[in-house]
Write a protein that holds these residues in place. Structure first.
Motif, PDB file in Angstrom:
ATOM      1  N   GLY A  42       0.088   5.772   0.757  1.00  0.00           N
ATOM      2  CA  GLY A  42      -0.907   6.807   0.991  1.00  0.00           C
ATOM      3  C   GLY A  42      -1.130   7.675  -0.226  1.00  0.00           C
TER       4      GLY A  42
ATOM      5  N   LYS B 119      -2.020   8.303   7.330  1.00  0.00           N
ATOM      6  CA  LYS B 119      -3.418   7.910   7.093  1.00  0.00           C
ATOM      7  C   LYS B 119      -3.496   6.433   6.696  1.00  0.00           C
ATOM      8  CE  LYS B 119      -4.846  12.518   5.409  1.00  0.00           C
ATOM      9  NZ  LYS B 119      -3.535  13.189   5.341  1.00  0.00           N
ATOM     10  N   CYS B 120      -2.514   5.986   5.918  1.00  0.00           N
ATOM     11  CA  CYS B 120      -2.484   4.599   5.459  1.00  0.00           C
ATOM     12  C   CYS B 120      -2.285   3.645   6.643  1.00  0.00           C
ATOM     13  CB  CYS B 120      -1.337   4.441   4.454  1.00  0.00           C
ATOM     14  SG  CYS B 120      -1.556   3.120   3.276  1.00  0.00           S
TER      15      CYS B 120
ATOM     16  N   PRO C  35      -8.626  -0.835  -2.015  1.00  0.00           N
ATOM     17  CA  PRO C  35      -7.936  -1.411  -0.855  1.00  0.00           C
ATOM     18  C   PRO C  35      -8.895  -1.984   0.179  1.00  0.00           C
ATOM     19  CG  PRO C  35      -6.957   0.691  -1.441  1.00  0.00           C
ATOM     20  CD  PRO C  35      -8.210   0.555  -2.260  1.00  0.00           C
TER      21      PRO C  35
ATOM     22  N   LEU D 298       0.827  -1.197   0.000  1.00  0.00           N
ATOM     23  CA  LEU D 298       0.000   0.000   0.000  1.00  0.00           C
ATOM     24  C   LEU D 298       0.865   1.252   0.000  1.00  0.00           C
ATOM     25  CD1 LEU D 298      -0.922  -1.937   2.760  1.00  0.00           C
ATOM     26  CD2 LEU D 298      -3.026  -0.702   2.307  1.00  0.00           C
TER      27      LEU D 298
ATOM     28  N   PHE E 197      -5.494   3.505   8.462  1.00  0.00           N
ATOM     29  CA  PHE E 197      -6.420   2.658   7.692  1.00  0.00           C
ATOM     30  C   PHE E 197      -6.213   1.191   8.057  1.00  0.00           C
ATOM     31  CE2 PHE E 197      -6.639  -0.094   3.887  1.00  0.00           C
ATOM     32  CZ  PHE E 197      -7.975   0.014   3.548  1.00  0.00           C
ATOM     33  N   CYS E 198      -4.956   0.758   8.084  1.00  0.00           N
ATOM     34  CA  CYS E 198      -4.657  -0.642   8.434  1.00  0.00           C
ATOM     35  C   CYS E 198      -5.147  -0.966   9.841  1.00  0.00           C
ATOM     36  CB  CYS E 198      -3.154  -0.903   8.317  1.00  0.00           C
ATOM     37  SG  CYS E 198      -2.515  -0.829   6.631  1.00  0.00           S
TER      38      CYS E 198
ATOM     39  N   THR F  79      -6.769   5.058   0.296  1.00  0.00           N
ATOM     40  CA  THR F  79      -7.515   4.192   1.211  1.00  0.00           C
ATOM     41  C   THR F  79      -8.980   4.089   0.787  1.00  0.00           C
ATOM     42  OG1 THR F  79      -7.896   6.106   2.667  1.00  0.00           O
ATOM     43  CG2 THR F  79      -5.997   4.711   3.174  1.00  0.00           C
TER      44      THR F  79
END
Length: 290
Positions: free
Chosen positions: A46, A192-193, A163, A44, A196-197, A159
């Motif tokens: 961002g 942010k990524c 994803p 991934l 998200f996870c 995100t």
């Protein structure tokens, strides 16, 4: 939070014209496929432009070099770069009824991408969410991946729907590899990524700081053209593992443009040594998760 419960169930948008049983049937098919895969890694970022696909392709290539059985799914519907980077453009996808067979690279990698399904390389994919989610579901449910040690999934940046849907549809993901460059404009999006996870319950295997420094091949002087150390600092602040720094190497750009695997072409390079270190840490984490 469980991935299956995250967001507004973007994965179910693929059956907008059908019913919930269709979604559940596809999920069961995906579960059956994934039972033959030991580890599923998602790559991934961002934001775009950080070299995420380059890292994904070369991580998969290095795993294949270690005699692992590896699949590589390019899940970017709008910017599929894997076929070009592996010199597989124009390769037809074999199908038997509803079952598709992945394209096989000379390294042994099993590869699937929407890029194989476009009539022309430069065709734009002008699709709304449900169509994209439907194809992603097909790539997971209807592609005969077979027995794999690793399935590496190159997700589109950000995100959003893709994803989220992949993480909802695949049971027991091994973890995410987050790619960034050192400068703050990239790190802001990577935070942010990481969140998200955490929100969807996806383990973060670690952060790769890509384009971290450039060593002149003529004089040996190092220049931090994008800065250095930002990814490691951010990983420490957010309490996630740091996998290593991959320096800028013009030969990596040349290899990708020419459809050659960098890890095969330049095994003695500093960038390849860094990628090897990244892969070693990932495999150790993946094996511990078993």
């Amino acid at each position: 939070m469980n991935p299956q419960d995250a967001g507004t169930s973007a994965g179910q948008s693929e059956v907008q014209a059908g019913d919930e049983s269709t979604f559940e049937k596809r999920k069961k098919k995906i579960e059956g496929r994934m039972e033959l895969v030991d580890h599923v890694l998602v790559v991934l970022s961002g934001k775009g432009g950080v070299g995420k696909s380059t890292v994904a392709v070369n991580v998969a290539g290095e795993l294949a070099r270690q005699d692992k059985k590896v699949g590589l799914l390019d899940a970017d519907m709008h910017g599929p770069s894997t076929p070009h980077m592996l010199d597989l453009e124009g390769t037809p996808v074999a199908a038997d009824g509803q079952v598709m067979r992945p394209v096989e690279h000379r390294s042994g990698l099993k590869v699937m991408s929407i890029g194989f399904l476009l009539r022309q390389r430069d065709d734009a994919v002008v699709w709304r969410g449900p169509l994209k989610m439907n194809l992603l579901g097909q790539f997971l449910a209807d592609v005969e991946w077979g027995e794999l040690d690793y399935l590496v999934i190159d997700l589109p940046p950000g995100t959003g729907d893709e994803p989220l849907s992949v993480c909802q549809l695949i049971p027991q993901l091994t973890g995410g590899i987050i790619v960034t460059t050192p400068q703050e404009v990239a790190l802001s999006d990577v935070r942010k990524c990481v969140n998200f996870c955490h929100d969807i319950g996806l383990p973060v295997l670690g952060v790769v700081e890509n384009m971290s420094g450039y060593v002149c091949p003529h004089c040996g002087e190092r220049s931090d053209i994008f800065g250095s150390g930002g990814g490691e600092e951010m990983a420490g602040q957010m309490d996630v593992p740091f996998l290593g720094r991959v320096p800028v190497d013009p030969r990596m750009v040349e290899a990708c443009d020419a459809g050659r695997m960098f890890v095969d072409e330049f095994p003695e390079s500093d960038a390849n040594a860094a990628l090897n270190e990244v892969v070693s840490t990932i495999t150790e984490s993946a094996e511990r998760s078993n």
